[in-house]
Design an enzyme around this catalytic site. Structure first.
Site, mmCIF file in Angstrom:
data_model
loop_
_atom_site.group_PDB
_atom_site.id
_atom_site.type_symbol
_atom_site.label_atom_id
_atom_site.label_comp_id
_atom_site.label_asym_id
_atom_site.label_seq_id
_atom_site.Cartn_x
_atom_site.Cartn_y
_atom_site.Cartn_z
ATOM 1 N NE ARG A 106 24.839 -9.778 43.794
ATOM 2 C CZ ARG A 106 23.999 -8.913 44.345
ATOM 3 N NH1 ARG A 106 23.492 -7.919 43.651
ATOM 4 N NH2 ARG A 106 23.664 -9.036 45.616
ATOM 5 C CG HIS A 133 21.183 -12.879 48.351
ATOM 6 N ND1 HIS A 133 22.553 -12.732 48.451
ATOM 7 C CD2 HIS A 133 20.677 -11.607 48.306
ATOM 8 C CE1 HIS A 133 22.857 -11.446 48.461
ATOM 9 N NE2 HIS A 133 21.752 -10.754 48.377
ATOM 10 C CD GLN A 136 19.811 -9.333 52.186
ATOM 11 O OE1 GLN A 136 20.477 -8.759 51.339
ATOM 12 N NE2 GLN A 136 19.316 -8.705 53.247
ATOM 13 C CG ASP A 228 13.587 -9.926 46.806
ATOM 14 O OD1 ASP A 228 14.065 -8.818 46.520
ATOM 15 O OD2 ASP A 228 14.047 -11.002 46.347
ATOM 16 C CB CYS A 269 16.993 -8.361 50.675
ATOM 17 S SG CYS A 269 15.993 -8.555 49.192
ATOM 18 N NE ARG A 297 23.734 -8.639 52.643
ATOM 19 C CZ ARG A 297 23.886 -8.611 51.297
ATOM 20 N NH1 ARG A 297 23.220 -7.739 50.584
ATOM 21 N NH2 ARG A 297 24.667 -9.486 50.679
HETATM 22 N N1 NVA Z 1 15.624 -11.453 44.329
HETATM 23 C C1 NVA Z 1 16.441 -10.281 44.104
HETATM 24 C C2 NVA Z 1 17.331 -10.046 45.273
HETATM 25 C C3 NVA Z 1 18.142 -8.780 45.196
HETATM 26 C C4 NVA Z 1 19.048 -8.601 46.384
HETATM 27 C C5 NVA Z 1 17.236 -10.452 42.830
HETATM 28 O O1 NVA Z 1 17.766 -11.540 42.600
HETATM 29 O O2 NVA Z 1 17.301 -9.505 42.044
HETATM 30 N N1 CP Z 2 20.463 -6.929 49.078
HETATM 31 C C1 CP Z 2 21.429 -6.937 48.130
HETATM 32 O O1 CP Z 2 22.033 -7.975 47.809
HETATM 33 O O2 CP Z 2 21.688 -5.725 47.585
HETATM 34 P P1 CP Z 2 22.624 -5.448 46.323
HETATM 35 O O3 CP Z 2 21.947 -6.078 45.131
HETATM 36 O O4 CP Z 2 22.711 -3.963 46.241
HETATM 37 O O5 CP Z 2 23.959 -6.097 46.579
#
Ligand code: NVA
Ligand code: CP
Length: 312
Positions: A106, A133, A136, A228, A269, A297
């Protein structure tokens, strides 16, 4: 279906049949866990979990999913390793590939997860980048299947930042699987034209439709409304500007009413900033489905690891 040895970097790399297979496997593993049956398909496998950005769900899903199947997860946070700072991504990838059987990443750049896959020689799974992502989406689609019994022909409306990782991945996944997909966002936050064109190609094959609109009326007929955070990780400095741009696109009871459907569900999400992209009222109204989605998830990420690495 044989996905052994494959990396999971973006849904663009997977056919509709392969995505459906991962969803079916997720449902099967979920049912097994509910019946108290855990597997051993990752027995003897060591899995690296690299996190440049924070996470609750993704980290926990990879950790629990791995342990449930008999594997060993190892968390490598941003201050634990030198990825791309003191050591090149290529070299870290080659080292990890000698010790680990699979790698989750990540972080910021999609290019990093692609390099890890290229140089490690083991399956690499994208746990979120600035661009995509993909894990997700599997959880989101499993949840929709549980709610509606099907995906094809559903109308999914995503409202908010229309060019972030979630919007991109939902657009790819929806158009591949025949879900009619709408992005509701101000023009300044519409997705990149090149990705829209690619997805139009998928939509033509699956028989779905893409709509990109800045009019709230586009929500009419939605089976699911999705949003989101307005400011993704790494973009916190843009918060004030984003609130101004996206205020009209908040998911509140007025917006849900505009679907003109009684059975519409709301998905997120998570994490959610209540009062921004969604009101507390709507969030609580759909809390059961939102937390099913969060639980999913784990089942879906487990399925990705089992399918690409497990003895299954
Ligand atoms: N768009 C958000 C998704 C978090 C799961 C981010 O990248 O922070
Ligand atoms: N939805 C999601 O990816 O959550 P986290 O950022 O907590 O992993």
């Amino acid at each position: 279906m044989n996905l052994k040895g494959r990396s999971f970097l973006t849904l663009k790399d997977f056919s509709p049949v392969e995505i459906e297979y991962l969803l079916d496997l997720s449902a099967e593993l979920k049912q097994k866990k509910k019946n108290g049956i855990l597997g051993s398909s990752l027995k003897g496998k060591n899995i690296a979990l690299i996190f440049e950005k924070p996470s609750t769900r993704t980290r926990c899903a990879f950790t629990i999913g791995c342990i449930d199947e008999g594997g060993h997860p190892e968390y490598l946070g941003k201050d634990d390793i030198q990825l791309g700072h003191k050591e090149s991504i290529e070299d870290t990838a080659r080292v990890l590939g000698r010790m680990f059987d699979g790698i989750e990443f990540r972080g910021f750049k999609q290019e990093t997860v692609e390099k890890l896959a290229k140089y490690s020689g083991v399956p690499v799974w994208n746990g979120l980048t600035d661009s995509y992502h993909p894990t997700q989406i599997l959880a989101d689609f499993l949840t929709l299947k549980e709610q509606f019994g099907r995906l094809k022909g559903l109308k999914l409306v995503y409202t908010g930042d229309g060019r972030n990782n979630m919007a991109n991945s939902l657009m790819i996944g929806s158009t591949k699987l025949g879900i009619n997909f709408t992005i509701l966002a101000p023009k300044s936050l519409w997705p990149e034209e090149t990705l829209v064109e690619i997805c139009k190609g998928y939509a033509q094959t699956s028989g779905s439709k893409i709509t990109i609109s800045d009019s709230l009326e586009a929500v009419e007929g939605a089976d699911a409304v999705y949003t989101d955070v307005w400011c993704s990780m790494g973009e916190e400095h843009l918060a004030a500007e984003r609130i101004e741009q996206l205020k009209p696109y908040q998911v509140n009871k007025e917006l849900i009413a505009k679907t003109k459907k009684a059975e519409t569900v709301f998905l997120h999400c998570l994490p959610a900033v209540k009062g921004n992209e969604v009101t507390e009222e709507v969030f609580e109204q759909f809390a059961n489905v939102i937390f099913d989605e969060a639980e999913n998830r784990m089942h879906t990420i487990k399925a990705v690891m089992v399918a690409t690495l497990g003895n299954y």
